[in-house]
Design an enzyme around this catalytic site. Structure first.
Site, PDB file in Angstrom:
ATOM      1  N   ASP A 145       0.848  -1.180   0.000  1.00  0.00           N
ATOM      2  CA  ASP A 145       0.000   0.000   0.000  1.00  0.00           C
ATOM      3  C   ASP A 145       0.890   1.239   0.000  1.00  0.00           C
ATOM      4  O   ASP A 145       2.101   1.165   0.212  1.00  0.00           O
ATOM      5  CB  ASP A 145      -0.945  -0.008   1.199  1.00  0.00           C
ATOM      6  CG  ASP A 145      -2.234   0.748   0.918  1.00  0.00           C
ATOM      7  OD1 ASP A 145      -2.251   1.591   0.004  1.00  0.00           O
ATOM      8  OD2 ASP A 145      -3.239   0.498   1.619  1.00  0.00           O
ATOM      9  N   TRP A 146       0.278   2.378  -0.209  1.00  0.00           N
ATOM     10  CA  TRP A 146       1.002   3.635  -0.424  1.00  0.00           C
ATOM     11  C   TRP A 146       2.029   3.913   0.688  1.00  0.00           C
ATOM     12  O   TRP A 146       1.666   4.156   1.830  1.00  0.00           O
ATOM     13  CB  TRP A 146       0.008   4.786  -0.494  1.00  0.00           C
ATOM     14  CG  TRP A 146       0.614   6.105  -0.844  1.00  0.00           C
ATOM     15  CD1 TRP A 146       1.353   6.903  -0.022  1.00  0.00           C
ATOM     16  CD2 TRP A 146       0.527   6.795  -2.093  1.00  0.00           C
ATOM     17  NE1 TRP A 146       1.742   8.044  -0.677  1.00  0.00           N
ATOM     18  CE2 TRP A 146       1.245   8.010  -1.953  1.00  0.00           C
ATOM     19  CE3 TRP A 146      -0.080   6.515  -3.310  1.00  0.00           C
ATOM     20  CZ2 TRP A 146       1.352   8.937  -2.994  1.00  0.00           C
ATOM     21  CZ3 TRP A 146       0.036   7.442  -4.347  1.00  0.00           C
ATOM     22  CH2 TRP A 146       0.742   8.625  -4.179  1.00  0.00           C
TER      23      TRP A 146
END
Length: 758
Positions: free
Chosen positions: A293-294
């Protein structure tokens, strides 16, 4: 073969096929052979490039991208050191980047383009939690298919959806993005949505690769506070968190999985080898790739798990995280780790192979431009049939919570006072995670009433949003402006019925939008009380991205409708429900609390050693609130009534067959979600008081009855122990069938022998 001369992905594949020792003139190489031949030609830097995802400038879900790298993005694409990009929007932009990748880079490997297509692309459907309330799997598959087709027609080929985290806490803003609190329903919805996005053939240019996210435990953030730590037992991990992921992979073939921000058992998911390499890729045999994820690679430093960026890169790749999103830890440090002998090149090759295989499955090597077609975009995006599907899905997502005295449906000659800023809002129904859905593009309820020719007057009453907080996707809440109260109250006094629309602005739920108080934001509760004092015939319509605390309303308002954020066709769909043109059929996918102090709250809880009231205060309860939810999981009313009878449970060698009769005893046609729950009375691991193990949505004409059958087998009767072993044990099972998790019609059966499960 001079690979430098290859200028297109198609030429690259043709050359690789010709050079493959496994290929012949009569039998072309498989995609696996093509990928392996390509990997053999790649430098270490080019391999690491395939493991790197950069964001384009614009929409982000974390700290802003490194500006210097963004300015250099085309140079990086040309050098073959970017495997994927997210947030690149528009056919022209995508074509430009793909041109550089396939015509200017040494190997011509096409770029994978990703975006958060969560509940529609330009045609916006209800929030995923709202869609879950429909319990209509076919319809959910259809909306995912349409969303994927629109995104693919605009050049994208990968979505970061569906989010299939189970959550039991409405304070967590991202409940709007999931399927609620139940793993059985969540697994069914995960399969439907992955199938919708991916179809039967990923190379179809109107399908996109799906992402099952977030692996694992993100929905159990402590205190419902986004990005917070997660600390639960392994029985909960295996029985509640993981089933939707396994179903998405094994039953629907999800192409990718995204790991989570949180720690689980003290280990950040991005660096969790047991979850990613041992369980997901090992025991489950997942053949796709895992994307972080980011910025979660870097966040392992904040977690105290990684010493620095280099250590973060080491731990992420060793744990099995294949593609790094916006952390740059692979980009900056993986080569030196391989050269130092700390990371085996075989692990890098495995990650590269997984990513290239998805690109091959998408058909990008055969035609890197297959998703770039202006004519297809013109014909596909926001097609009339897509808007029709948005209306149908929105109708099915509405839940009638309460309807005392038959105040609903509205009648054509009713004099109606329509009150509330959200009734005229054309933006909030689009909700959060709106992809390319245009602001202020939804049909408002005011417009829906006008189109239906209803006799109504409109008063704002109180604004929900009164300004921009200075950051994208943030709102300022009206805490003191009551200037519209008098007009709203005056309208209520002279009306036959009042429809008051209250709730959350569309951007008050979603990522980073946890709430400690779950009442109506601002002065809306005061408005409701003032209007109710003026007219007792009040219909409360709640627009929100999560369950709210509606205790006062339940005690004082005769009719309550949970309308969520319903998407592009919100106003038309909601009008159809309120007027009875569509008979509501939604059922809650999450329990609604009486008080925020009850959270986390869920129906499938374990019993306690003191579950029932005993002398004095020494049993499991609050001294100032009931234990039960205000509205139970599975609850939802109709404008007709359904009667259940004739429950029959017949034991089989591996479980039981269940049959029940359901009759529409009212005067109008309606749909009912028939729900089956079980309880395993005694097991080697304590089992929940009830567990959903089957459901079917049926349509019945007035007076019509249908027999509904279910089969209970090892999959339904078994459970995981704390070691992740699936067990089916002999014993007595209770069976409950009805219209909610509070179903009272029951029977029991004995499972005589355990069943061996692999």
């Amino acid at each position: 073969m001079n690979l430098v001369s290859l200028k297109t992905g198609a030429a690259l594949v043709a050359a690789l096929v010709l050079s493959s020792c496994a290929a012949t003139a009569k039998q072309p190489a498989s995609s696996d052979e093509t990928v392996d031949a390509l990997i053999a030609q790649m430098t270490l830097e080019e391999k690491i490039g395939q493991l790197t995802q950069f964001s384009d400038l614009g929409d982000t879900t974390g700290p802003a991208p490194n500006d210097d790298l963004q300015r250099r993005r085309l140079d990086l694409v040309t050098s073959g050191t970017v495997g994927s990009m997210l947030n690149v929007i528009g056919l022209e932009n995508i074509r430009t980047i793909q041109d550089y990748a396939v015509n200017e880079s040494r190997l011509g490997i096409p770029v994978l383009f990703a975006y958060d297509v969560v509940h529609g692309y330009k045609t916006i459907f209800p929030l995923p939690l709202a869609e879950a309330a429909s319990w209509d799997l076919d319809m959910m598959e259809e909306t995912a298919r349409i969303a994927g087709a629109e995104a693919a027609a605009d050049g994208l080929n990968w979505t970061f959806a569906p989010m299939i985290d189970i959550s039991r806490d409405a304070r967590w803003g991202r409940v709007m993005e999931g399927a609620g609190e139940d793993p059985y329903l969540g697994a069914k919805i995960a399969v439907a949505r992955v199938r919708g996005f991916q179809g039967d053939d990923l190379s179809d240019p109107l399908t996109i690769a799906a992402t099952a996210k977030h692996f694992a435990g993100y929905g159990f953030a402590e205190a419902g506070r986004d990005y917070n730590t997660v600390d639960v037992g392994t029985v909960t991990v295996h029985n509640i968190m993981l089933p939707p992921f396994r179903a998405a992979i094994e039953q629907a073939g999800a192409a990718t999985v995204m790991n989570a921000f949180n720690v689980l058992n003290g280990v950040p998911a991005t660096g969790d080898r047991a979850l990613q390499r041992d369980l997901l890729k090992g025991k489950w045999g997942f053949e796709g790739f895992i994307v972080s994820d980011w910025g979660s690679g870097l966040e392992m430093i904040n977690h105290g798990f990684a010493e620095n960026e280099r250590d973060a890169a080491l731990k992420a790749i060793m744990a099995g995280s294949d593609m790094d999103m916006e952390s740059y830890v692979y980009f900056n440090h993986l080569a030196e780790l391989v050269e130092a002998g700390e990371v085996p090149i075989a692990l890098v090759d495995d990650a590269v192979r997984r990513i290239l295989k998805v690109k091959a499955d998408l058909g990008l090597f055969e035609d890197p431009y297959r998703y770039i077609d202006e004519a297809r975009a013109e014909a596909t995006i926001m097609a009339p049939e897509h808007l029709d599907a948005a209306r149908r899905m929105a109708e099915r997502s509405v839940v009638l919570l309460k309807n005392d005295g038959g105040l609903l449906p509205l009648k054509q000659n009713d004099n109606i006072a329509l009150i509330g800023a959200l009734a005229a809002d054309k933006d909030s129904p689009i909700g959060n995670w709106r992809a390319m859905g245009a602001s202020d593009s939804a049909v408002s309820l005011v417009e829906g009433f006008e189109a239906a020719g209803l006799n109504f007057s409109y008063s704002e009453g109180a604004a929900v949003e009164i300004g921009d907080a200075g950051f994208p996707n943030e709102v300022i809440v009206n805490m003191d402006d009551r200037s519209g109260f008098d007009a709203a109250v005056a309208a209520a006094r002279t009306a036959d019925k009042v429809v008051i629309v209250l709730g959350e602005d569309g951007l008050q739920s979603g990522e980073g939008r946890s709430r400690a108080h779950l009442g109506f934001p601002g002065v809306q509760q005061e408005l409701l009380e003032a209007v109710r004092a003026a007219n007792e015939n009040v219909i409360l319509v709640v627009m929100s991205g999560r369950p709210l605390v509606l205790t006062w309303a339940d005690e004082n308002v005769p009719a309550i409708v949970q309308a969520w954020h319903l998407g592009s066709e919100s106003g038309h769909a909601l009008t159809n429900v309120l007027t009875g043109a569509y008979n509501p059929s939604g059922k809650l996918p999450m329990s609604f609390p009486r008080s925020v102090g009850q959270l986390p709250l869920y129906y499938n809880h374990l019993n306690t050693g003191r579950p029932d009231e005993i002398a004095e205060v020494f049993w499991s309860h609050y001294i100032d609130e009931k234990n039960t939810p205000l509205y139970a999981f599975g609850h939802g009313l109709s404008y007709t009534e359904f009667a259940y009878s004739g429950l029959s449970v017949t034991p089989t060698a591996t479980g039981a067959s269940v049959e029940v009769s359901v009759q529409n005893t009212g005067d109008v046609a309606g749909e009912e979600v028939v729900q089956l729950y079980i309880r395993d009375r005694t097991a080697s691991v304590s089992r929940p008081v009830r567990e959903l193990k089957g459901f079917e949505k049926i349509a019945l004409e007035p007076g019509e009855a249908k027999s509904v059958s279910f089969t209970l087998g090892p999959d339904e009767l078994g459970f995981y122990n704390g070691m992740g072993d699936f067990l089916v044990e002999p014993g007595t099972f209770d069976v409950f069938v009805g219209g909610s998790s509070n179903a009272t019609l029951s029977a029991q059966f004995d499972l005589k022998a355990a069943t061996a499960i692999d």
